[in-house]
Write an enzyme that holds these catalytic residues in place. Structure first.
Site, PDB file in Angstrom:
ATOM      1  N   ALA A   9       1.144  -7.393 -12.607  1.00  0.00           N
ATOM      2  CA  ALA A   9       0.221  -8.525 -12.771  1.00  0.00           C
ATOM      3  C   ALA A   9       0.930  -9.837 -12.463  1.00  0.00           C
ATOM      4  O   ALA A   9       0.670 -10.859 -13.082  1.00  0.00           O
ATOM      5  CB  ALA A   9      -0.338  -8.530 -14.194  1.00  0.00           C
ATOM      6  N   ASN A  11       2.461 -12.526  -9.252  1.00  0.00           N
ATOM      7  CA  ASN A  11       1.775 -13.379  -8.281  1.00  0.00           C
ATOM      8  C   ASN A  11       0.900 -12.593  -7.318  1.00  0.00           C
ATOM      9  O   ASN A  11      -0.270 -12.920  -7.110  1.00  0.00           O
ATOM     10  CB  ASN A  11       2.817 -14.161  -7.463  1.00  0.00           C
ATOM     11  CG  ASN A  11       3.314 -15.378  -8.214  1.00  0.00           C
ATOM     12  OD1 ASN A  11       2.634 -15.878  -9.115  1.00  0.00           O
ATOM     13  ND2 ASN A  11       4.489 -15.845  -7.857  1.00  0.00           N
ATOM     14  N   HIS A 174       8.745  -3.773   8.068  1.00  0.00           N
ATOM     15  CA  HIS A 174       8.354  -5.057   7.474  1.00  0.00           C
ATOM     16  C   HIS A 174       9.636  -5.797   7.104  1.00  0.00           C
ATOM     17  O   HIS A 174      10.028  -5.863   5.955  1.00  0.00           O
ATOM     18  CB  HIS A 174       7.501  -4.782   6.241  1.00  0.00           C
ATOM     19  CG  HIS A 174       6.916  -6.009   5.623  1.00  0.00           C
ATOM     20  ND1 HIS A 174       6.193  -6.931   6.315  1.00  0.00           N
ATOM     21  CD2 HIS A 174       6.953  -6.451   4.342  1.00  0.00           C
ATOM     22  CE1 HIS A 174       5.810  -7.892   5.488  1.00  0.00           C
ATOM     23  NE2 HIS A 174       6.261  -7.624   4.287  1.00  0.00           N
TER      24      HIS A 174
END
Ligand code: APR
Length: 307
Positions: A9, A11, A174
């Site tokens: 929970a 950003n 990534h």
């Protein structure tokens, strides 16, 4: 009504929950190890619904039992980068977290699909696959949707045109070795090389590759979350609506692009079945070379894991 769980929970997780809540696309459970954090944010987001006008049910919890029955679980738990850190610096801490999270998903939501967001993305998505024991098409990583969004935003800025008209394609790992593909990037159907010089394109490609770092250095604490959460929502929506969108994402490769047994950013068809297809593109020699370097570094990251 679909059930979506978001683990973490922080950003990225809470902003994704906000976006999903505003869309009224399903019931949402948000969990975290920190007591009170997901509960507090869930309350705040439901009160926002009274003002913004959405009725989404949002439950904050520290208990994995609450994710039972989820159709989709988004993993955002873990630590984020600070200035000077690469995504790879997060491996040891985050792999322990992902192992625990994925095992709990398998225990409480065995029928669900997983979108992993925690970095280093391709390696952590591999950990999620192994620790959950799920079929590989049910475990996917969010990477290319974000990187292409960044590339598209820079292109729109350069052309002084609407971001909505840019369709960009970024593949590979990534990380610093991602491969933006100008030849598969268009502005309302017009190939990018017809609109920008080689010099401009390579400048924007470079800025895209450094897109995450640029933000980390500006924020100083923590990393990007508005665009990452938007990219999550794009993938969640494609799965829940079975829209079969073509989006670059980290998928488990079994021979495609010459890669075997790793998660890697490639264009996929994403729908109710998860990763329904991997699309293979023709690439230039230089692009293939960077892809190989990128996959080597992912393989190296995986080889150091204790699974
Ligand atoms: N289970 C559940 N939640 C956890 C766990 C765990 N085992 N470990 C950590 N968390 C929670 C933290 O308490 C924190 O609330 O994950 C949350 C992470 O939030 P932030 O620190 O705000 O990080 P964020 O910016 O959201 O990034 C999360 O996504 O983009 C990637 O690189 C980023 O890996 C990072 C992840």
């Amino acid at each position: 009504m679909a059930k979506i769980s978001v683990i973490g929970a922080g950003n990225v997780g809470a902003t994704a929950v906000q976006r999903l809540a505003e869309m009224e696309i399903g019931e949402i459970v948000m969990t975290d190890v920190v007591e009170g954090l997901p509960q507090g944010k869930a309350l705040d987001l439901m009160q926002a619904g009274a003002i913004m006008g959405y009725d989404t049910d949002i439950t904050g919890s520290n208990d994995y039992a609450d994710i039972a029955g989820s159709d989709l679980v988004v993993i955002t738990a873990g630590i984020a980068r600070k200035p000077g850190m690469s995504r790879e610096d997060l491996i040891s801490t985050n792999s322990g977290i992902i192992k625990d999270v994925a095992a709990n998903i398998a225990k409480y939501a065995p029928e669900s699909m997983i979108i992993n967001v925690t970095n280093p993305l391709d390696i952590m998505t591999y950990v999620a696959l192994k620790a959950s024991g799920f079929e590989s098409e049910k475990v996917v990583g969010m990477s290319g949707a974000l990187d292409s969004g960044r590339f598209a935003s820079f292109i729109a800025e350069e052309l002084n045109c609407s971001r909505r008209d840019v369709e960009a394609m970024v593949i590979g790992g990534h990380g610093d070795l991602m491969v933006p593909l100008p030849q598969y990037t268009t502005v309302s159907g017009i190939p990018l090389p017809e609109l920008l010089s080689e010099e401009a394109i390579s400048r924007l490609v470079q800025r895209t590759v450094q897109g995450g770092v640029e933000i980390v250095e500006l924020l100083k604490r923590g990393s990007a979350f508005y665009a990452p959460s938007a990219a999550i929502v794009k993938m969640v929506e494609a799965i829940l609506k079975d829209s079969k969108r073509i989006i670059p994402a980290s998928a488990y490769l079994q021979g495609e692009y010459g890669q075997e047994g790793i998660y890697f950013g490639v264009p996929i068809k994403i729908g109710a079945g998860g990763v329904e297809e991997v699309l293979e593109l023709e690439l230039s020699g230089a692009q293939l070379k960077t892809l190989q370097k990128s996959s080597d570094s992912i393989r190296q990251g995986i080889s150091g894991l204790k699974l």
